[in-house]
Design a protein around this motif. Structure first.
Motif, PDB file in Angstrom:
ATOM      1  N   LYS A  43       0.814  -1.217   0.000  1.00 19.52           N
ATOM      2  CA  LYS A  43       0.000   0.000   0.000  1.00 19.52           C
ATOM      3  C   LYS A  43       0.844   1.262   0.000  1.00 19.52           C
ATOM      4  O   LYS A  43       0.445   2.273  -0.551  1.00 19.52           O
ATOM      5  N   ASN A  44       1.999   1.245   0.680  1.00 21.73           N
ATOM      6  CA  ASN A  44       2.854   2.421   0.820  1.00 21.73           C
ATOM      7  C   ASN A  44       2.026   3.608   1.321  1.00 21.73           C
ATOM      8  O   ASN A  44       1.958   4.666   0.708  1.00 21.73           O
ATOM      9  N   VAL A  45       1.366   3.427   2.457  1.00 18.84           N
ATOM     10  CA  VAL A  45       0.411   4.370   3.000  1.00 18.84           C
ATOM     11  C   VAL A  45       1.118   5.489   3.763  1.00 18.84           C
ATOM     12  O   VAL A  45       2.028   5.240   4.540  1.00 18.84           O
ATOM     13  N   VAL A  46       0.701   6.709   3.515  1.00 21.41           N
ATOM     14  CA  VAL A  46       1.176   7.870   4.257  1.00 21.41           C
ATOM     15  C   VAL A  46       0.146   8.161   5.344  1.00 21.41           C
ATOM     16  O   VAL A  46      -1.041   8.300   5.046  1.00 21.41           O
ATOM     17  N   PRO A  47       0.561   8.260   6.605  1.00 18.43           N
ATOM     18  CA  PRO A  47      -0.425   8.506   7.665  1.00 18.43           C
ATOM     19  C   PRO A  47      -1.018   9.909   7.560  1.00 18.43           C
ATOM     20  O   PRO A  47      -0.363  10.850   7.110  1.00 18.43           O
ATOM     21  N   HIS A  48      -2.266  10.037   7.987  1.00 15.91           N
ATOM     22  CA  HIS A  48      -2.960  11.323   7.993  1.00 15.91           C
ATOM     23  C   HIS A  48      -3.573  11.545   9.359  1.00 15.91           C
ATOM     24  O   HIS A  48      -3.840  10.604  10.100  1.00 15.91           O
ATOM     25  N   GLY A  49      -3.831  12.815   9.691  1.00 14.48           N
ATOM     26  CA  GLY A  49      -4.443  13.137  10.972  1.00 14.48           C
ATOM     27  C   GLY A  49      -3.392  13.205  12.062  1.00 14.48           C
ATOM     28  O   GLY A  49      -2.262  13.616  11.848  1.00 14.48           O
ATOM     29  N   LYS A  50      -3.767  12.766  13.265  1.00  9.90           N
ATOM     30  CA  LYS A  50      -2.854  12.800  14.402  1.00  9.90           C
ATOM     31  C   LYS A  50      -1.809  11.707  14.241  1.00  9.90           C
ATOM     32  O   LYS A  50      -2.132  10.569  13.930  1.00  9.90           O
ATOM     33  N   GLN A  51      -0.556  12.080  14.465  1.00  8.55           N
ATOM     34  CA  GLN A  51       0.544  11.138  14.329  1.00  8.55           C
ATOM     35  C   GLN A  51       1.704  11.603  15.190  1.00  8.55           C
ATOM     36  O   GLN A  51       1.619  12.647  15.838  1.00  8.55           O
ATOM     37  N   SER A  52       2.758  10.837  15.214  1.00 10.64           N
ATOM     38  CA  SER A  52       3.920  11.217  16.017  1.00 10.64           C
ATOM     39  C   SER A  52       4.718  12.285  15.274  1.00 10.64           C
ATOM     40  O   SER A  52       4.596  12.458  14.059  1.00 10.64           O
ATOM     41  N   VAL A  53       5.558  12.982  16.020  1.00 16.81           N
ATOM     42  CA  VAL A  53       6.379  14.035  15.426  1.00 16.81           C
ATOM     43  C   VAL A  53       7.349  13.425  14.421  1.00 16.81           C
ATOM     44  O   VAL A  53       7.611  13.995  13.364  1.00 16.81           O
ATOM     45  N   LYS A  54       7.863  12.240  14.720  1.00 18.21           N
ATOM     46  CA  LYS A  54       8.802  11.574  13.825  1.00 18.21           C
ATOM     47  C   LYS A  54       8.141  11.235  12.488  1.00 18.21           C
ATOM     48  O   LYS A  54       8.734  11.417  11.422  1.00 18.21           O
TER      49      LYS A  54
END
Length: 161
Positions: A43-54
């Motif tokens: 999928k190579n998914v990029v996270p969206h919304g709340k996530q860690s600073v890293k």
């Protein structure tokens, strides 16, 4: 089609001298981690919304930050950020003189989106602020006083008849 979904199976081959429950558990855990890794690779998914600073800084785009105080309603901010598709991360700063603050890192497609989101958040924070809320005890006392006035009015009404 339902039968096709029900009949899906997984074949897992384990080579071991003694097959125990612990061996089966480790084999299943290895299979799950392998399949999860393959799905993420696919999928190579990029996270969206709340996530860690890293995760946020790892996307190699411009990240801005904003210091905020304790009085910020993070649920309201999360709701608005999802509405405007803003990626953000929250980090708590060390307390200074009993006052804790948060640092919100965020990024969005353009500055207009950020400005609209923050203006909506600021409106929500002002409306939901602590200074506008009445205390529950104050409301109870007010209603008790109104009830007493209604009783007195009813008694005087009966006497006057």
């Amino acid at each position: 089609m339902q039968e096709d979904l029900e009949n899906r199976t997984v074949t897992l081959m384990v080579s071991s001298s003694k097959f125990t429950g612990r061996t089966m558990k480790s084999a299943i855990l290895h299979f799950l981690s392998y399949s999860k890794h393959k799905v993420q690779e696919h999928k190579n998914v990029v996270p969206h919304g709340k996530q860690s600073v890293k995760q946020l800084t790892g996307q190699h785009e411009g990240v801005m930050n904003l210091p905020v105080g304790d009085d910020v309603d993070m649920r309201a901010f999360d709701r608005v950020a999802r509405k405007y598709s803003i990626d953000y991360a929250v980090r708590k700063l060390p307390e200074k003189e009993g006052e804790s603050k948060y640092l919100i890192f965020f990024k969005a497609r353009d500055k207009d989106t950020l400005m609209a989101a923050f203006s909506e958040c600021a409106g929500n924070w002002k409306r939901n602020g602590k200074e506008e809320k009445q205390s529950v005890l104050g409301l109870l006392n007010m209603f008790k006083h109104k009830a007493e006035l209604d009783k007195d009015r009813a008694v005087h009404k009966e006497i006057s008849r």
